[in-house]
Design an enzyme around this catalytic site. Structure first.
Site, PDB file in Angstrom:
ATOM      1  N   GLU A  30      10.902 -10.683   8.515  1.00 54.59           N
ATOM      2  CA  GLU A  30      11.650  -9.892   8.033  1.00 54.59           C
ATOM      3  C   GLU A  30      10.880  -8.177   8.291  1.00 54.59           C
ATOM      4  OE1 GLU A  30      12.468 -11.060   4.337  1.00 54.59           O
ATOM      5  OE2 GLU A  30      14.025 -12.918   4.893  1.00 54.59           O
ATOM      6  N   HIS A  50      19.716 -16.380  -3.258  1.00 49.75           N
ATOM      7  CA  HIS A  50      18.679 -16.086  -1.949  1.00 49.75           C
ATOM      8  C   HIS A  50      17.079 -15.835  -3.175  1.00 49.75           C
ATOM      9  CE1 HIS A  50      17.071 -13.829   1.534  1.00 49.75           C
ATOM     10  NE2 HIS A  50      16.494 -15.301   1.126  1.00 49.75           N
TER      11      HIS A  50
END
Length: 269
Positions: A119, A214
């Protein structure tokens, strides 16, 4: 091989903060397996010797051009690395990277060629945004706080500022230490460009952003401060859930009491 941290106490202190926070995330159950990411801008601790260090990796593409990151250095958790391991061995489970002059690529310079989190593009995009707006924030933390994630499975908490007002009302410290509240982003594919763009938009109004089903993404002056914000918000979620488990809907602080807090502590409105 000599570590980049040797003889550099300020840089070592920042990396050790990351290690300490990584341990907290694991202990709280917020960092299962390799879950979560931490990226810290360490440019201010870079000396001429570090600038002269050769790359220990090939040139890696970020995937986008980030003009405000030219000449910046970051400590990044490694991809597929566990927070519990980073807590003990931060330079074996993370690395320091140098953003190259094209602002679209980077190299690893220390201590080992540990590839940064998958990420990284979204984390670096956030840091590019922070520098562009003149923010003092240097750290970004992504983690999976159990109770806050659980709340996003209820539609009413996904409405704008519903979760913020509830969490603020559970205990005065939450309003005091997280005065900008909790931003909400409807579910988007993890690591996607869409999620990164939505996060940057929410950071205009919030320091902690909740990704539906999440986890959270928090920014602050350093990694400990970012962790503190998430910790305080999740404490409020725990208080709310404890009351519900006892069989009642908690009253919470009134709007008048929270306004009083805002005035007394000169908090953002």
């Amino acid at each position: 091989m000599k570590s980049i941290l040797e003889g550099r106490p300020a840089l070592a202190a920042e990396v050790n903060k990351v290690a300490e926070v990584a341990g907290y995330l694991w202990q709280k159950g917020w960092a299962e397996r390799n879950g979560g990411n931490i990226t810290v801008n360490v440019t201010e601790y870079v000396d001429d010797d570090i600038k002269a260090m050769p790359a220990i990796s090939e040139v890696k593409q970020i995937g986008t051009a980030l003009p405000h990151l030219k000449g910046c250095y970051f400590y990044c958790k490694g991809t597929q690395k566990r927070m519990r391991d980073l807590a003990r061995w931060p330079m074996e489970n993370g690395s320091i990277i140098r953003i190259l002059d094209d602002c679209a690529s980077y190299v690893i310079i220390a201590d080992s060629p540990v590839m940064p989190t998958s990420e990284l593009p979204s984390h670096l995009s956030v840091h590019n945004y922070l520098i562009a707006k003149g923010s003092p924030y240097k750290a970004s933390v992504h983690t999976h706080p159990i109770e806050l994630v659980a709340m996003t499975h209820c539609k009413k908490f996904l409405e704008k500022d519903v979760a913020s007002n509830l969490l603020w009302s559970m205990i005065p410290e939450t309003k005091a230490f997280c005065p900008r509240g909790l931003g909400i982003i409807p579910y988007k594919l993890p690591s996607s460009v869409e999620l990164a763009e939505a996060t940057i938009r929410e950071l205009d109004d919030y320091d902690v952003v909740m990704w539906e089903k999440h986890g959270v993404f928090a920014v602050d002056v350093d990694v400990m401060a970012a962790f503190d914000q998430v910790d305080v918000l999740n404490k409020s979620a725990l208080i709310y859930i404890a009351a519900k488990n006892m069989g009642f809907e908690p009253d919470g602080m009134s709007q008048e009491q929270m306004k009083e807090m805002t005035v007394a502590f000169n908090l953002p409105k």
